[in-house]
Write a protein that holds these residues in place. Structure first.
Motif, PDB file in Angstrom:
ATOM      1  N   LEU A  86       0.829  -1.211   0.000  1.00 52.91           N
ATOM      2  CA  LEU A  86       0.000   0.000   0.000  1.00 52.91           C
ATOM      3  C   LEU A  86       0.863   1.260   0.000  1.00 52.91           C
ATOM      4  O   LEU A  86       0.556   2.233  -0.701  1.00 52.91           O
ATOM      5  CB  LEU A  86      -0.944   0.005   1.210  1.00 52.91           C
ATOM      6  N   LEU A  87       1.945   1.245   0.765  1.00 50.11           N
ATOM      7  CA  LEU A  87       2.856   2.395   0.785  1.00 50.11           C
ATOM      8  C   LEU A  87       3.497   2.629  -0.583  1.00 50.11           C
ATOM      9  O   LEU A  87       3.620   3.768  -1.041  1.00 50.11           O
ATOM     10  CB  LEU A  87       3.945   2.197   1.843  1.00 50.11           C
ATOM     11  N   ILE A  88       3.899   1.553  -1.230  1.00 52.36           N
ATOM     12  CA  ILE A  88       4.495   1.674  -2.565  1.00 52.36           C
ATOM     13  C   ILE A  88       3.477   2.217  -3.552  1.00 52.36           C
ATOM     14  O   ILE A  88       3.777   3.117  -4.343  1.00 52.36           O
ATOM     15  CB  ILE A  88       5.067   0.323  -3.027  1.00 52.36           C
ATOM     16  N   ASP A  89       2.247   1.706  -3.506  1.00 50.85           N
ATOM     17  CA  ASP A  89       1.192   2.189  -4.401  1.00 50.85           C
ATOM     18  C   ASP A  89       0.920   3.678  -4.170  1.00 50.85           C
ATOM     19  O   ASP A  89       0.787   4.452  -5.122  1.00 50.85           O
ATOM     20  CB  ASP A  89      -0.100   1.395  -4.210  1.00 50.85           C
ATOM     21  N   GLU A  90       0.848   4.076  -2.909  1.00 48.54           N
ATOM     22  CA  GLU A  90       0.604   5.477  -2.570  1.00 48.54           C
ATOM     23  C   GLU A  90       1.752   6.362  -3.067  1.00 48.54           C
ATOM     24  O   GLU A  90       1.525   7.431  -3.634  1.00 48.54           O
ATOM     25  CB  GLU A  90       0.437   5.637  -1.061  1.00 48.54           C
ATOM     26  N   THR A  91       2.977   5.900  -2.876  1.00 50.71           N
ATOM     27  CA  THR A  91       4.139   6.649  -3.337  1.00 50.71           C
ATOM     28  C   THR A  91       4.124   6.802  -4.850  1.00 50.71           C
ATOM     29  O   THR A  91       4.410   7.879  -5.384  1.00 50.71           O
ATOM     30  CB  THR A  91       5.436   5.942  -2.885  1.00 50.71           C
ATOM     31  N   ASP A  92       3.774   5.735  -5.556  1.00 50.13           N
ATOM     32  CA  ASP A  92       3.686   5.799  -7.016  1.00 50.13           C
ATOM     33  C   ASP A  92       2.622   6.808  -7.454  1.00 50.13           C
ATOM     34  O   ASP A  92       2.838   7.577  -8.399  1.00 50.13           O
ATOM     35  CB  ASP A  92       3.371   4.421  -7.609  1.00 50.13           C
ATOM     36  N   GLU A  93       1.482   6.822  -6.774  1.00 47.88           N
ATOM     37  CA  GLU A  93       0.410   7.761  -7.115  1.00 47.88           C
ATOM     38  C   GLU A  93       0.854   9.204  -6.871  1.00 47.88           C
ATOM     39  O   GLU A  93       0.556  10.091  -7.674  1.00 47.88           O
ATOM     40  CB  GLU A  93      -0.849   7.453  -6.305  1.00 47.88           C
ATOM     41  N   ILE A  94       1.571   9.441  -5.792  1.00 45.21           N
ATOM     42  CA  ILE A  94       2.080  10.789  -5.509  1.00 45.21           C
ATOM     43  C   ILE A  94       3.090  11.194  -6.578  1.00 45.21           C
ATOM     44  O   ILE A  94       3.052  12.304  -7.104  1.00 45.21           O
ATOM     45  CB  ILE A  94       2.696  10.858  -4.094  1.00 45.21           C
ATOM     46  N   ALA A  95       3.988  10.281  -6.921  1.00 47.27           N
ATOM     47  CA  ALA A  95       5.007  10.572  -7.937  1.00 47.27           C
ATOM     48  C   ALA A  95       4.382  10.835  -9.305  1.00 47.27           C
ATOM     49  O   ALA A  95       4.880  11.665 -10.069  1.00 47.27           O
ATOM     50  CB  ALA A  95       6.003   9.416  -8.030  1.00 47.27           C
ATOM     51  N   ASP A  96       3.282  10.155  -9.614  1.00 46.22           N
ATOM     52  CA  ASP A  96       2.608  10.333 -10.896  1.00 46.22           C
ATOM     53  C   ASP A  96       1.653  11.531 -10.893  1.00 46.22           C
ATOM     54  O   ASP A  96       1.002  11.808 -11.901  1.00 46.22           O
ATOM     55  CB  ASP A  96       1.817   9.074 -11.272  1.00 46.22           C
ATOM     56  N   GLY A  97       1.539  12.214  -9.746  1.00 48.99           N
ATOM     57  CA  GLY A  97       0.659  13.381  -9.652  1.00 48.99           C
ATOM     58  C   GLY A  97      -0.806  13.020  -9.505  1.00 48.99           C
ATOM     59  O   GLY A  97      -1.687  13.867  -9.640  1.00 48.99           O
ATOM     60  N   LYS A  98      -1.109  11.759  -9.217  1.00 46.32           N
ATOM     61  CA  LYS A  98      -2.498  11.312  -9.069  1.00 46.32           C
ATOM     62  C   LYS A  98      -3.024  11.532  -7.655  1.00 46.32           C
ATOM     63  O   LYS A  98      -4.216  11.414  -7.411  1.00 46.32           O
ATOM     64  CB  LYS A  98      -2.615   9.826  -9.420  1.00 46.32           C
ATOM     65  N   ARG A  99      -2.113  11.838  -6.744  1.00 45.83           N
ATOM     66  CA  ARG A  99      -2.482  12.014  -5.341  1.00 45.83           C
ATOM     67  C   ARG A  99      -1.573  13.066  -4.741  1.00 45.83           C
ATOM     68  O   ARG A  99      -0.419  13.160  -5.099  1.00 45.83           O
ATOM     69  CB  ARG A  99      -2.303  10.676  -4.634  1.00 45.83           C
ATOM     70  N   LYS A 100      -2.114  13.834  -3.823  1.00 40.65           N
ATOM     71  CA  LYS A 100      -1.324  14.861  -3.157  1.00 40.65           C
ATOM     72  C   LYS A 100      -0.580  14.246  -1.973  1.00 40.65           C
ATOM     73  O   LYS A 100      -1.162  13.493  -1.195  1.00 40.65           O
ATOM     74  CB  LYS A 100      -2.237  15.987  -2.678  1.00 40.65           C
ATOM     75  N   GLY A 101       0.688  14.558  -1.858  1.00 41.05           N
ATOM     76  CA  GLY A 101       1.482  14.079  -0.733  1.00 41.05           C
ATOM     77  C   GLY A 101       1.306  14.978   0.469  1.00 41.05           C
ATOM     78  O   GLY A 101       0.870  16.126   0.357  1.00 41.05           O
ATOM     79  N   ALA A 102       1.620  14.466   1.625  1.00 40.72           N
ATOM     80  CA  ALA A 102       1.529  15.245   2.858  1.00 40.72           C
ATOM     81  C   ALA A 102       2.729  16.171   2.969  1.00 40.72           C
ATOM     82  O   ALA A 102       3.822  15.850   2.517  1.00 40.72           O
ATOM     83  CB  ALA A 102       1.473  14.307   4.061  1.00 40.72           C
ATOM     84  N   ASN A 103       2.512  17.334   3.584  1.00 45.22           N
ATOM     85  CA  ASN A 103       3.631  18.224   3.878  1.00 45.22           C
ATOM     86  C   ASN A 103       3.809  18.299   5.388  1.00 45.22           C
ATOM     87  O   ASN A 103       3.061  17.665   6.143  1.00 45.22           O
ATOM     88  CB  ASN A 103       3.409  19.612   3.255  1.00 45.22           C
ATOM     89  N   THR A 104       4.784  19.051   5.841  1.00 44.48           N
ATOM     90  CA  THR A 104       5.064  19.089   7.290  1.00 44.48           C
ATOM     91  C   THR A 104       3.896  19.639   8.089  1.00 44.48           C
ATOM     92  O   THR A 104       3.663  19.199   9.214  1.00 44.48           O
ATOM     93  CB  THR A 104       6.334  19.906   7.585  1.00 44.48           C
ATOM     94  N   LYS A 105       3.136  20.584   7.528  1.00 43.02           N
ATOM     95  CA  LYS A 105       1.964  21.113   8.247  1.00 43.02           C
ATOM     96  C   LYS A 105       0.901  20.031   8.414  1.00 43.02           C
ATOM     97  O   LYS A 105       0.236  19.962   9.444  1.00 43.02           O
ATOM     98  CB  LYS A 105       1.385  22.312   7.516  1.00 43.02           C
ATOM     99  N   ASP A 106       0.746  19.175   7.381  1.00 41.33           N
ATOM    100  CA  ASP A 106      -0.229  18.082   7.476  1.00 41.33           C
ATOM    101  C   ASP A 106       0.158  17.107   8.581  1.00 41.33           C
ATOM    102  O   ASP A 106      -0.692  16.576   9.286  1.00 41.33           O
ATOM    103  CB  ASP A 106      -0.306  17.300   6.149  1.00 41.33           C
ATOM    104  N   ILE A 107       1.442  16.893   8.738  1.00 44.85           N
ATOM    105  CA  ILE A 107       1.927  15.898   9.695  1.00 44.85           C
ATOM    106  C   ILE A 107       2.033  16.460  11.098  1.00 44.85           C
ATOM    107  O   ILE A 107       1.572  15.864  12.074  1.00 44.85           O
ATOM    108  CB  ILE A 107       3.288  15.348   9.250  1.00 44.85           C
ATOM    109  N   PHE A 108       2.619  17.668  11.237  1.00 43.49           N
ATOM    110  CA  PHE A 108       2.906  18.237  12.562  1.00 43.49           C
ATOM    111  C   PHE A 108       1.991  19.384  12.952  1.00 43.49           C
ATOM    112  O   PHE A 108       2.080  19.881  14.066  1.00 43.49           O
ATOM    113  CB  PHE A 108       4.355  18.730  12.611  1.00 43.49           C
ATOM    114  N   GLY A 109       1.147  19.831  12.059  1.00 49.83           N
ATOM    115  CA  GLY A 109       0.276  20.959  12.358  1.00 49.83           C
ATOM    116  C   GLY A 109       0.998  22.270  12.115  1.00 49.83           C
ATOM    117  O   GLY A 109       2.070  22.321  11.526  1.00 49.83           O
ATOM    118  N   GLU A 110       0.397  23.354  12.580  1.00 46.32           N
ATOM    119  CA  GLU A 110       0.936  24.688  12.330  1.00 46.32           C
ATOM    120  C   GLU A 110       2.188  25.010  13.117  1.00 46.32           C
ATOM    121  O   GLU A 110       2.962  25.848  12.743  1.00 46.32           O
ATOM    122  CB  GLU A 110      -0.136  25.742  12.629  1.00 46.32           C
ATOM    123  N   GLU A 111       2.386  24.379  14.251  1.00 48.98           N
ATOM    124  CA  GLU A 111       3.532  24.723  15.114  1.00 48.98           C
ATOM    125  C   GLU A 111       4.817  24.143  14.627  1.00 48.98           C
ATOM    126  O   GLU A 111       4.997  23.119  14.181  1.00 48.98           O
ATOM    127  CB  GLU A 111       3.266  24.274  16.541  1.00 48.98           C
TER     128      GLU A 111
END
Length: 111
Positions: A86-111
């Motif tokens: 599932l992680l590999i599939d998700e990574t492939d989708e992000i790399a192909d632009g089919k899915r948005k990847g998480a950024n640091t704000k998504d993971i850690f919040g605003e702080e």
């Protein structure tokens, strides 16, 4: 780099030259990657093998043994394979632009 021309059968099968097979320690399965203009074959990396001892330690610490241990171990390994896939599939989708990847704000919040 060594090079060898090999035949492709009518069933799209190839035989890995023995010298290459032995040098790279191929087993019964290989990973196959498609790049822009090449197919790459390499020995299958059993990345879940590194989890084997950790899974066994955890299950033994839970008091499992015998058939119960084997059953739980088989289930845990299957779960790891599914998760990695599932992680590999998700990574492939992000790399192909089919899915948005998480950024640091998504993971850690605003702080």
């Amino acid at each position: 780099m060594e090079r060898k021309i090999i035949n492709v059968t009518g069933k799209r099968q190839v035989t890995i030259p023995l010298k290459f097979y032995e040098r790279l320690s191929f087993g019964k399965e290989v990973e196959c990657f498609l790049t822009e203009d090449s197919i790459v074959l390499r020995p299958l990396s059993h990345s879940d093998d590194r989890f084997t001892m950790e899974i066994l330690k955890d299950l033994v610490s839970q008091g499992l043994s015998g058939d119960e241990l084997l059953s739980a171990f088989t289930e845990q390994r299957a779960n790891i394979k599914k998760a990695v896939s599932l992680l590999i599939d998700e990574t492939d989708e992000i790399a192909d632009g089919k899915r948005k990847g998480a950024n640091t704000k998504d993971i850690f919040g605003e702080e």
